[in-house]
Design a protein around this motif. Sequence first.
Motif, PDB file in Angstrom:
ATOM      1  N   UNK A 132       0.831  -1.206   0.000  1.00  0.00           N
ATOM      2  CA  UNK A 132       0.000   0.000   0.000  1.00  0.00           C
ATOM      3  C   UNK A 132       0.869   1.261   0.000  1.00  0.00           C
ATOM      4  N   UNK A 133       1.952   1.237   0.763  1.00  0.00           N
ATOM      5  CA  UNK A 133       2.845   2.396   0.790  1.00  0.00           C
ATOM      6  C   UNK A 133       3.585   2.564  -0.537  1.00  0.00           C
ATOM      7  N   UNK A 134       3.872   1.457  -1.199  1.00  0.00           N
ATOM      8  CA  UNK A 134       4.632   1.522  -2.449  1.00  0.00           C
ATOM      9  C   UNK A 134       3.824   2.161  -3.572  1.00  0.00           C
ATOM     10  N   UNK A 135       2.518   1.938  -3.585  1.00  0.00           N
ATOM     11  CA  UNK A 135       1.702   2.467  -4.675  1.00  0.00           C
ATOM     12  C   UNK A 135       0.321   2.884  -4.168  1.00  0.00           C
ATOM     13  N   UNK A 136       0.231   4.026  -3.472  1.00  0.00           N
ATOM     14  CA  UNK A 136      -1.058   4.424  -2.901  1.00  0.00           C
ATOM     15  C   UNK A 136      -2.111   4.802  -3.951  1.00  0.00           C
ATOM     16  N   UNK A 137      -1.700   5.373  -5.071  1.00  0.00           N
ATOM     17  CA  UNK A 137      -2.685   5.763  -6.086  1.00  0.00           C
ATOM     18  C   UNK A 137      -3.284   4.536  -6.772  1.00  0.00           C
ATOM     19  N   UNK A 138      -2.442   3.560  -7.102  1.00  0.00           N
ATOM     20  CA  UNK A 138      -2.954   2.316  -7.682  1.00  0.00           C
ATOM     21  C   UNK A 138      -3.936   1.661  -6.720  1.00  0.00           C
ATOM     22  N   UNK A 139      -3.601   1.656  -5.432  1.00  0.00           N
ATOM     23  CA  UNK A 139      -4.473   1.078  -4.427  1.00  0.00           C
ATOM     24  C   UNK A 139      -5.789   1.848  -4.343  1.00  0.00           C
ATOM     25  N   UNK A 140      -5.730   3.177  -4.420  1.00  0.00           N
ATOM     26  CA  UNK A 140      -6.943   3.995  -4.387  1.00  0.00           C
ATOM     27  C   UNK A 140      -7.854   3.668  -5.561  1.00  0.00           C
ATOM     28  N   UNK A 141      -7.273   3.534  -6.739  1.00  0.00           N
ATOM     29  CA  UNK A 141      -8.065   3.195  -7.923  1.00  0.00           C
ATOM     30  C   UNK A 141      -8.692   1.814  -7.753  1.00  0.00           C
ATOM     31  N   UNK A 142      -7.904   0.874  -7.266  1.00  0.00           N
ATOM     32  CA  UNK A 142      -8.409  -0.487  -7.063  1.00  0.00           C
ATOM     33  C   UNK A 142      -9.575  -0.503  -6.077  1.00  0.00           C
ATOM     34  N   UNK A 143      -9.421   0.200  -4.951  1.00  0.00           N
ATOM     35  CA  UNK A 143     -10.489   0.246  -3.952  1.00  0.00           C
ATOM     36  C   UNK A 143     -11.717   0.951  -4.521  1.00  0.00           C
ATOM     37  N   UNK A 144     -11.512   2.028  -5.276  1.00  0.00           N
ATOM     38  CA  UNK A 144     -12.629   2.733  -5.902  1.00  0.00           C
ATOM     39  C   UNK A 144     -13.394   1.855  -6.874  1.00  0.00           C
ATOM     40  N   UNK A 145     -12.662   1.093  -7.686  1.00  0.00           N
ATOM     41  CA  UNK A 145     -13.320   0.169  -8.632  1.00  0.00           C
ATOM     42  C   UNK A 145     -14.061  -0.932  -7.877  1.00  0.00           C
TER      43      UNK A 145
END
Length: 165
Positions: A132-145
Amino acid sequence: MKLLTLLPSLFSLLLGFYLFNQPLSAIASIGWLIALMIFVWGIQGLLTYFRGDSAQRTIWQLLQASVTIIFGFILLGSSAFSLSRLVITIIAYWILVIGFLRLVSGYQLQQAGFGKRTLLSGLGLLLLGVLLLASPIFTSVFIGKFLSLIFLMIGFSGLVVSLRL
């Protein structure tokens, strides 16, 4: 009765479609609520400072309340991008702390002769926190989807129930 099922289902479908196209909006909304809570905590701290006895007041209480208000105000004015990153970063640090605590607990349980389940879950949480710390934006997109799919499924199932009533 049919209308009471149809309206929330349609709202859920619309929200699901919106979040699918704007996945950072879900995380940014959570970030905005956190920012609002921080701002309100600062106001509450300031009110507590001024309502308290003058003998119990310290400059540190005033400084803490002032910094909290400023931080909350800055966060409220931040963009959705920075808020979504902030939320994931806070969650990542929380997961890392919980993972570390589970790792220590699991090690102690393993020494006492119990299984490795807690130890393995602690390792898994540490790995998740680092990701999660390595890629917070990718994680945000994944959670949003993922949230959008949940709202879509709720909306479609409610629509089917509504049509059968």
